[in-house]
Design a protein around this motif. Sequence first.
Motif, PDB file in Angstrom:
ATOM      1  N   SER A 286       0.852  -1.192   0.000  1.00 47.56           N
ATOM      2  CA  SER A 286       0.000   0.000   0.000  1.00 47.56           C
ATOM      3  C   SER A 286       0.887   1.240   0.000  1.00 47.56           C
ATOM      4  O   SER A 286       2.075   1.162   0.341  1.00 47.56           O
ATOM      5  CB  SER A 286      -0.925   0.004   1.223  1.00 47.56           C
ATOM      6  N   PRO A 287       0.321   2.393  -0.383  1.00 43.88           N
ATOM      7  CA  PRO A 287       1.128   3.625  -0.365  1.00 43.88           C
ATOM      8  C   PRO A 287       1.573   3.950   1.066  1.00 43.88           C
ATOM      9  O   PRO A 287       0.740   3.977   1.982  1.00 43.88           O
ATOM     10  CB  PRO A 287       0.165   4.690  -0.890  1.00 43.88           C
ATOM     11  N   PRO A 288       2.857   4.192   1.280  1.00 43.20           N
ATOM     12  CA  PRO A 288       3.326   4.541   2.634  1.00 43.20           C
ATOM     13  C   PRO A 288       2.922   5.970   2.989  1.00 43.20           C
ATOM     14  O   PRO A 288       2.738   6.813   2.111  1.00 43.20           O
ATOM     15  CB  PRO A 288       4.847   4.407   2.528  1.00 43.20           C
ATOM     16  N   ARG A 289       2.771   6.235   4.278  1.00 45.67           N
ATOM     17  CA  ARG A 289       2.446   7.607   4.688  1.00 45.67           C
ATOM     18  C   ARG A 289       3.632   8.533   4.438  1.00 45.67           C
ATOM     19  O   ARG A 289       3.448   9.727   4.198  1.00 45.67           O
ATOM     20  CB  ARG A 289       2.039   7.624   6.164  1.00 45.67           C
ATOM     21  N   THR A 290       4.839   8.008   4.523  1.00 47.26           N
ATOM     22  CA  THR A 290       6.034   8.787   4.180  1.00 47.26           C
ATOM     23  C   THR A 290       6.705   8.148   2.980  1.00 47.26           C
ATOM     24  O   THR A 290       7.137   6.996   3.046  1.00 47.26           O
ATOM     25  CB  THR A 290       7.026   8.840   5.356  1.00 47.26           C
ATOM     26  N   ASN A 291       6.765   8.882   1.890  1.00 47.17           N
ATOM     27  CA  ASN A 291       7.411   8.378   0.687  1.00 47.17           C
ATOM     28  C   ASN A 291       8.880   8.068   0.982  1.00 47.17           C
ATOM     29  O   ASN A 291       9.551   8.825   1.688  1.00 47.17           O
ATOM     30  CB  ASN A 291       7.303   9.443  -0.414  1.00 47.17           C
ATOM     31  N   PRO A 292       9.427   6.951   0.466  1.00 52.86           N
ATOM     32  CA  PRO A 292      10.829   6.616   0.762  1.00 52.86           C
ATOM     33  C   PRO A 292      11.828   7.687   0.344  1.00 52.86           C
ATOM     34  O   PRO A 292      12.920   7.766   0.916  1.00 52.86           O
ATOM     35  CB  PRO A 292      11.058   5.299  -0.002  1.00 52.86           C
ATOM     36  N   TYR A 293      11.444   8.531  -0.622  1.00 53.33           N
ATOM     37  CA  TYR A 293      12.344   9.609  -1.025  1.00 53.33           C
ATOM     38  C   TYR A 293      12.416  10.699   0.045  1.00 53.33           C
ATOM     39  O   TYR A 293      13.290  11.564  -0.020  1.00 53.33           O
ATOM     40  CB  TYR A 293      11.900  10.204  -2.358  1.00 53.33           C
ATOM     41  N   TRP A 294      11.503  10.645   1.000  1.00 58.55           N
ATOM     42  CA  TRP A 294      11.532  11.592   2.105  1.00 58.55           C
ATOM     43  C   TRP A 294      11.858  10.910   3.434  1.00 58.55           C
ATOM     44  O   TRP A 294      11.641  11.481   4.495  1.00 58.55           O
ATOM     45  CB  TRP A 294      10.186  12.335   2.195  1.00 58.55           C
ATOM     46  N   LEU A 295      12.371   9.716   3.370  1.00 61.52           N
ATOM     47  CA  LEU A 295      12.797   9.023   4.587  1.00 61.52           C
ATOM     48  C   LEU A 295      14.260   9.342   4.882  1.00 61.52           C
ATOM     49  O   LEU A 295      15.077   9.489   3.966  1.00 61.52           O
ATOM     50  CB  LEU A 295      12.615   7.516   4.451  1.00 61.52           C
ATOM     51  N   LYS A 296      14.578   9.427   6.159  1.00 60.71           N
ATOM     52  CA  LYS A 296      15.929   9.761   6.590  1.00 60.71           C
ATOM     53  C   LYS A 296      16.417   8.718   7.608  1.00 60.71           C
ATOM     54  O   LYS A 296      15.631   7.986   8.198  1.00 60.71           O
ATOM     55  CB  LYS A 296      15.960  11.142   7.254  1.00 60.71           C
ATOM     56  N   TYR A 297      17.717   8.682   7.783  1.00 58.56           N
ATOM     57  CA  TYR A 297      18.283   7.941   8.907  1.00 58.56           C
ATOM     58  C   TYR A 297      19.414   8.776   9.499  1.00 58.56           C
ATOM     59  O   TYR A 297      19.923   9.705   8.854  1.00 58.56           O
ATOM     60  CB  TYR A 297      18.758   6.547   8.498  1.00 58.56           C
ATOM     61  N   ILE A 298      19.753   8.481  10.719  1.00 56.58           N
ATOM     62  CA  ILE A 298      20.760   9.260  11.439  1.00 56.58           C
ATOM     63  C   ILE A 298      21.991   8.398  11.653  1.00 56.58           C
ATOM     64  O   ILE A 298      21.907   7.278  12.176  1.00 56.58           O
ATOM     65  CB  ILE A 298      20.213   9.756  12.794  1.00 56.58           C
ATOM     66  N   LYS A 299      23.128   8.930  11.241  1.00 54.74           N
ATOM     67  CA  LYS A 299      24.395   8.230  11.412  1.00 54.74           C
ATOM     68  C   LYS A 299      25.470   9.248  11.762  1.00 54.74           C
ATOM     69  O   LYS A 299      25.572  10.288  11.120  1.00 54.74           O
ATOM     70  CB  LYS A 299      24.765   7.481  10.124  1.00 54.74           C
ATOM     71  N   ASN A 300      26.238   8.955  12.801  1.00 52.70           N
ATOM     72  CA  ASN A 300      27.281   9.873  13.273  1.00 52.70           C
ATOM     73  C   ASN A 300      26.710  11.264  13.562  1.00 52.70           C
ATOM     74  O   ASN A 300      27.325  12.286  13.250  1.00 52.70           O
ATOM     75  CB  ASN A 300      28.424   9.978  12.257  1.00 52.70           C
ATOM     76  N   ASN A 301      25.507  11.261  14.111  1.00 55.16           N
ATOM     77  CA  ASN A 301      24.834  12.503  14.511  1.00 55.16           C
ATOM     78  C   ASN A 301      24.559  13.436  13.339  1.00 55.16           C
ATOM     79  O   ASN A 301      24.509  14.654  13.491  1.00 55.16           O
ATOM     80  CB  ASN A 301      25.644  13.251  15.583  1.00 55.16           C
ATOM     81  N   GLN A 302      24.370  12.853  12.177  1.00 51.49           N
ATOM     82  CA  GLN A 302      24.018  13.623  10.990  1.00 51.49           C
ATOM     83  C   GLN A 302      22.829  12.968  10.299  1.00 51.49           C
ATOM     84  O   GLN A 302      22.631  11.758  10.383  1.00 51.49           O
ATOM     85  CB  GLN A 302      25.183  13.716  10.013  1.00 51.49           C
ATOM     86  N   ILE A 303      22.045  13.774   9.607  1.00 52.69           N
ATOM     87  CA  ILE A 303      20.874  13.280   8.881  1.00 52.69           C
ATOM     88  C   ILE A 303      21.288  12.879   7.471  1.00 52.69           C
ATOM     89  O   ILE A 303      21.958  13.635   6.767  1.00 52.69           O
ATOM     90  CB  ILE A 303      19.781  14.358   8.822  1.00 52.69           C
ATOM     91  N   HIS A 304      20.882  11.681   7.072  1.00 53.27           N
ATOM     92  CA  HIS A 304      21.167  11.198   5.726  1.00 53.27           C
ATOM     93  C   HIS A 304      19.868  10.772   5.057  1.00 53.27           C
ATOM     94  O   HIS A 304      18.967  10.241   5.712  1.00 53.27           O
ATOM     95  CB  HIS A 304      22.119   9.998   5.761  1.00 53.27           C
ATOM     96  N   SER A 305      19.771  10.989   3.753  1.00 54.05           N
ATOM     97  CA  SER A 305      18.620  10.516   2.999  1.00 54.05           C
ATOM     98  C   SER A 305      18.756   9.021   2.751  1.00 54.05           C
ATOM     99  O   SER A 305      19.850   8.518   2.474  1.00 54.05           O
ATOM    100  CB  SER A 305      18.501  11.257   1.671  1.00 54.05           C
ATOM    101  N   VAL A 306      17.643   8.308   2.838  1.00 53.74           N
ATOM    102  CA  VAL A 306      17.656   6.866   2.608  1.00 53.74           C
ATOM    103  C   VAL A 306      18.010   6.562   1.159  1.00 53.74           C
ATOM    104  O   VAL A 306      18.731   5.611   0.875  1.00 53.74           O
ATOM    105  CB  VAL A 306      16.280   6.265   2.988  1.00 53.74           C
ATOM    106  N   LEU A 307      17.504   7.378   0.237  1.00 47.96           N
ATOM    107  CA  LEU A 307      17.782   7.171  -1.177  1.00 47.96           C
ATOM    108  C   LEU A 307      18.716   8.260  -1.691  1.00 47.96           C
ATOM    109  O   LEU A 307      18.658   9.409  -1.239  1.00 47.96           O
ATOM    110  CB  LEU A 307      16.478   7.180  -1.982  1.00 47.96           C
ATOM    111  N   GLU A 308      19.571   7.899  -2.629  1.00 50.84           N
ATOM    112  CA  GLU A 308      20.556   8.848  -3.147  1.00 50.84           C
ATOM    113  C   GLU A 308      19.886  10.009  -3.870  1.00 50.84           C
ATOM    114  O   GLU A 308      20.297  11.151  -3.739  1.00 50.84           O
ATOM    115  CB  GLU A 308      21.524   8.130  -4.086  1.00 50.84           C
ATOM    116  N   GLU A 309      18.853   9.700  -4.638  1.00 45.30           N
ATOM    117  CA  GLU A 309      18.146  10.757  -5.365  1.00 45.30           C
ATOM    118  C   GLU A 309      17.284  11.548  -4.398  1.00 45.30           C
ATOM    119  O   GLU A 309      16.495  10.984  -3.640  1.00 45.30           O
ATOM    120  CB  GLU A 309      17.266  10.164  -6.463  1.00 45.30           C
ATOM    121  N   THR A 310      17.452  12.863  -4.388  1.00 45.62           N
ATOM    122  CA  THR A 310      16.650  13.715  -3.509  1.00 45.62           C
ATOM    123  C   THR A 310      15.590  14.430  -4.326  1.00 45.62           C
ATOM    124  O   THR A 310      15.862  14.943  -5.412  1.00 45.62           O
ATOM    125  CB  THR A 310      17.537  14.753  -2.788  1.00 45.62           C
TER     126      THR A 310
END
Length: 547
Positions: A458-482
């Motif tokens: 089903s369609p996610p409430r947050t599109n994967p292109y707008w998903l983030k993760y945190i690594k080394n106290n910095q925000i990174h996009s899950v997908l390379e294309e922004t």
Amino acid sequence: MISQNKSLHDIFFHWKQKMRPEELILAYSKYSQGNIEGAEEMLTKHGLPSAVLTEMQYVHVWNVHSHFADPVNCDINKPPEKWHVVAVIPVRGQSRGIPRKALASLAGRTLLEHAVEKCRRSRYINRIIVDTDDKEIAESARQTGAETPYLRPLELATDRAILQDVHRFELYWLEVRERYFHDFFFMVSATHPLCPAQEMDNALEHLFESDAKNLATVAKHTEQGKEFFDQQGERIDIPEDAGRLYGQCGAFALWSRHPTYYLPKAVYQPLFGHIPHSLPHVLRPEYGLDIDTPLDLKLCENWLNRSRLVHTSTPSDIAGFLNASLLDKSEGTSSLGAVIWIEACDKEYFFFSRPVLYYVLKAVMEIRCFGSVILAGKNPASEAIAKDTGLKLCSKLPFTEKGQINPEAEYEIRHTLGPDIKDIVLINGRAPLLSTAFIRKFIEHYERGGRKALCSVSPPRTNPYWLKYIKNNQIHSVLEETIGFRQELPQTMHLDGVLTAYSADKGKKVEALFHLPQNEALIIRDKLDLIRAITISNESGNPFYKS
């Protein structure tokens, strides 16, 4: 060369009869970003020489350095009561989802009023500006006590305008036009009314105690699925090391001159070490709710009224609504077996007049196509249902934490269903909007497809292109294309964990996908999920959910 004793207002803005100050600042903003041709073109249209831009830059830089050359202005130990903390609320007049969205009403006040009042309640913010292109919104902002020193140029007021360009314009207006130099600069969204002032104060303190120069918000992502697909069914790869996922959130952003003030990065970094690109500040899911549609507005309104709408239940409450009479509708001769699996939750909720778990059980029994129906996932709620209905209960959940079929539960499930069951349908018991019609369609799809392993997406409430993760106290996009614009986001699906079917004599690896509407796939795990389900049901006018 311009005299350093004269103000920028005296030198440049006497030309306002020829060129509005807003347009002159926009031209300077373009010039400072290297778009010299675009900036000069703006001046030429008004008969002004391009040398104006060079002089503006010289005096701007001089004034910044002059301001921070004063030890009082660049003291890293400056007490909070002397900080210059400005909050700018950007508001477009031509919003898409809801026309003139900032003036939409929520709990008796406009979204704009909520935003201004939130800034006013902050312990640190001492200046509030509403940035808009709309005269009516500007007048409304002034009535709330906010400043509207300019009208945003139309070029920065389209749905294609980049927020960084808007921020740069705001900054240059303050520094170039007013010679106002901030210590902290908030950009506050008017469409995130549930995010409180205290959260902004916490973020400022968080940034102040770090060595970062700016801070961005992300919201906790509550959907558990991490497998995404495009509209053609092709898998969208998520980094294996992404860990916990967060949703992109524009509730507010924060910039600071602390602790380096006007030192350039090249000077600061060798002295103090690495500068995080953007310090993450994690918000609760409800704080990240962004109003884009009328349904979003109703969702926020219902959240504010949650004390009236949210009712919890105990296992004994559940038992009173579930009884063996439901089982009479099962035919008992089919080779299909249904496993209603129930995750443990901190609280059991009522969905309107009945427990959440009642609805899936009712829908399953009304299909009349299962030879056997059992429960899976031992917890107080499932035990109460099993005791009251006589349904057998498997102790383990059918899925692992990663969403794979749990081999430890497989044998117990097969044994409990019985030897006549050849095909297993796993149904999430916490999806009360899942209808009998879509369960039946899912089964038909499974049988037409040759009984290949089938899962619902089903369609996610947050599109994967707008998903983030945190690594080394910095925000990174899950997908390379922004992708920055909502209207450019491609349609995607995610493995929602609501419906799964597989055969005993075939592999369990997913070979086909079944598309569920987003509302049907809503799983209630917490209070916000419940409010969302209530909102959807009320707005759809479907009486089934209230039965």
